[in-house]
Design a protein around this motif. Structure first.
Motif, PDB file in Angstrom:
ATOM      1  N   ARG A  43       0.829  -1.208   0.000  1.00  0.00           N
ATOM      2  CA  ARG A  43       0.000   0.000   0.000  1.00  0.00           C
ATOM      3  C   ARG A  43       0.860   1.253   0.000  1.00  0.00           C
ATOM      4  O   ARG A  43       1.809   1.383   0.764  1.00  0.00           O
ATOM      5  N   GLN A  44       0.508   2.193  -0.841  1.00  0.00           N
ATOM      6  CA  GLN A  44       1.255   3.443  -0.963  1.00  0.00           C
ATOM      7  C   GLN A  44       0.401   4.619  -0.476  1.00  0.00           C
ATOM      8  O   GLN A  44      -0.812   4.627  -0.630  1.00  0.00           O
ATOM      9  N   GLY A  66      -0.344   5.754   2.571  1.00  0.00           N
ATOM     10  CA  GLY A  66      -1.221   5.547   3.712  1.00  0.00           C
ATOM     11  C   GLY A  66      -0.998   6.565   4.807  1.00  0.00           C
ATOM     12  O   GLY A  66      -0.196   7.500   4.677  1.00  0.00           O
ATOM     13  N   PRO A  67      -1.679   6.403   5.962  1.00  0.00           N
ATOM     14  CA  PRO A  67      -1.621   7.403   7.037  1.00  0.00           C
ATOM     15  C   PRO A  67      -0.264   7.541   7.701  1.00  0.00           C
ATOM     16  O   PRO A  67       0.003   8.555   8.343  1.00  0.00           O
ATOM     17  N   ASP A 120       2.695   7.349   6.024  1.00  0.00           N
ATOM     18  CA  ASP A 120       3.691   7.682   5.006  1.00  0.00           C
ATOM     19  C   ASP A 120       4.324   9.036   5.319  1.00  0.00           C
ATOM     20  O   ASP A 120       3.658  10.070   5.278  1.00  0.00           O
ATOM     21  N   VAL A 169      -8.228  -3.088   4.691  1.00  0.00           N
ATOM     22  CA  VAL A 169      -7.001  -2.860   3.930  1.00  0.00           C
ATOM     23  C   VAL A 169      -6.848  -3.970   2.899  1.00  0.00           C
ATOM     24  O   VAL A 169      -7.215  -5.126   3.152  1.00  0.00           O
ATOM     25  N   ASP A 228       1.103  -2.458   4.428  1.00  0.00           N
ATOM     26  CA  ASP A 228       1.666  -1.119   4.280  1.00  0.00           C
ATOM     27  C   ASP A 228       3.027  -1.138   4.964  1.00  0.00           C
ATOM     28  O   ASP A 228       3.115  -1.325   6.182  1.00  0.00           O
ATOM     29  N   LYS A 262       4.954   1.060   5.846  1.00  0.00           N
ATOM     30  CA  LYS A 262       5.136   2.098   6.862  1.00  0.00           C
ATOM     31  C   LYS A 262       4.405   1.757   8.158  1.00  0.00           C
ATOM     32  O   LYS A 262       4.618   2.396   9.180  1.00  0.00           O
ATOM     33  N   ILE A 263       3.523   0.767   8.121  1.00  0.00           N
ATOM     34  CA  ILE A 263       2.718   0.366   9.285  1.00  0.00           C
ATOM     35  C   ILE A 263       3.041  -1.052   9.728  1.00  0.00           C
ATOM     36  O   ILE A 263       3.274  -1.303  10.916  1.00  0.00           O
ATOM     37  N   GLY A 286      -5.762  -3.522  10.220  1.00  0.00           N
ATOM     38  CA  GLY A 286      -6.224  -2.193   9.812  1.00  0.00           C
ATOM     39  C   GLY A 286      -5.637  -1.059  10.625  1.00  0.00           C
ATOM     40  O   GLY A 286      -6.132   0.070  10.557  1.00  0.00           O
ATOM     41  N   SER A 305      -3.384   2.038  11.983  1.00  0.00           N
ATOM     42  CA  SER A 305      -2.926   3.236  11.269  1.00  0.00           C
ATOM     43  C   SER A 305      -1.479   3.581  11.576  1.00  0.00           C
ATOM     44  O   SER A 305      -0.934   4.542  11.030  1.00  0.00           O
ATOM     45  N   ASN A 306      -0.821   2.809  12.479  1.00  0.00           N
ATOM     46  CA  ASN A 306       0.583   3.066  12.785  1.00  0.00           C
ATOM     47  C   ASN A 306       1.272   1.775  13.209  1.00  0.00           C
ATOM     48  O   ASN A 306       0.624   0.780  13.559  1.00  0.00           O
TER      49      ASN A 306
END
Length: 297
Positions: free
Chosen positions: A90-91, A93-94, A96, A123, A127, A129-130, A234, A236-237
């Protein structure tokens, strides 16, 4: 002097940082790490001929520990694996923050995106980043390339993995595979969120950790798979996701036993061989002290 409000904001920022979920390495995992490294190379090579660096030796192997059945990566001369950075999936996202924008080989999908989507948690893919995921296994039919499928050894997609890096223990999942798009069959790669938890925000899409001192541990069996409801897919971090798999990760590392697969050391040793420096007692187990580079009672 910092105001109370400033201190509260700083505490909140640290709590949201990927570094917050890093933890000290338990004794049994530390013993396993030192045993593996101390052997020089693994005695049970499943497939060898892989590279940690494109211009380095192709003597790295997927290994299996005979006592615990866990899989891991190792070269020769005590080398383990490095940590290149993966930004696939996933690119935008929250989480990033732009550091993946420097990557020159980002793919828009990970190996098990269909499974993630099938969990129906909002999702469609991992991701980087997560989700702290490890790139494990090698696929592709390019001439001269080595391949390795962890599933042949009962390691399941999206199962929990343990990573020992920077004197920390991080839990992640098996989330992607190495392809055959370079010059050699490569090993040693993880998502940018996992790498950040290990080594801080100097990590970018093109700036990883080159030293071959990272231990990736994969756990065979269905019990290592959190499934749809056993992880916060799901989230966000990073912190929220890594925390959601901690309990299962803590259970899985018990496979390594109280002393790892190599037996208990007969005399106290530094928690990390060669890292007991500056008489720093925090480098030694409880009730041990560090003197002249060695831990003692």
């Amino acid at each position: 002097m910092l105001s109370q409000i400033t201190l509260q904001l700083l505490a909140t920022s640290l709590a949201l940082s990927p570094l917050a979920a890093a933890r000290d390495v338990p004794t049994n995992v530390r013993n396993f790490y030192n045993t593996v490294k101390g052997r020089g190379q693994c005695p049970n090579k499943l497939v060898s001929g892989f590279y940690a660096h494109q211009d380095g030796p192709g003597n790295f192997a997927y290994c299996q520990d005979s006592a615990s059945n866990v899989l891991y990566l190792q070269g020769t001369g005590g080398a383990l694996a490095d940590m290149d950075i993966d930004c696939d999936g996933r690119q935008g996202g929250p989480a990033d923050d732009g550091r993946c924008g420097k990557s020159d080989d980002t793919q828009s999908i990970t190996s098990f995106a269909d499974t993630v989507k099938g969990y129906n948690k909002g999702v469609n893919d991992l991701d980087a980043k997560i989700h702290p995921y490890v790139v494990f296994g090698n696929v592709g039919d390019k001439s001269g390339f080595k391949s390795f499928d962890p599933q042949k050894y009962n390691v399941k997609p999206l199962s929990i993995m343990a990573v020992v890096c920077g004197d920390k223990l991080i839990y992640g999942v098996w989330g992607d595979e190495n392809g055959s798009d370079g010059t050699n069959s490569m090993i040693g790669e993880a998502s940018i969120s996992l790498a950040t938890a290990c080594y801080g925000k100097s990590i970018t899409g093109n700036n990883g950790h080159d030293e071959t001192d990272v231990l990736y541990i994969a756990f065979p069996g269905s019990e290592a798979v959190p499934g749809a409801n056993g992880a916060a897919w799901g989230a966000s971090n990073y912190d929220a996701f890594e925390k959601s798999i901690q309990a299962k990760g803590d259970q899985l590392i018990q496979r390594l036993g109280g002393s790892g697969s190599g037996g208990s050391p007969t005399t106290p040793t530094c928690s990390w061989t060669g890292h007991c420096l500056g008489d720093n007692e925090s480098d030694c187990d409880q009730d041990w002290v560090c003197k002249n580079g060695k831990c003692s009672v």
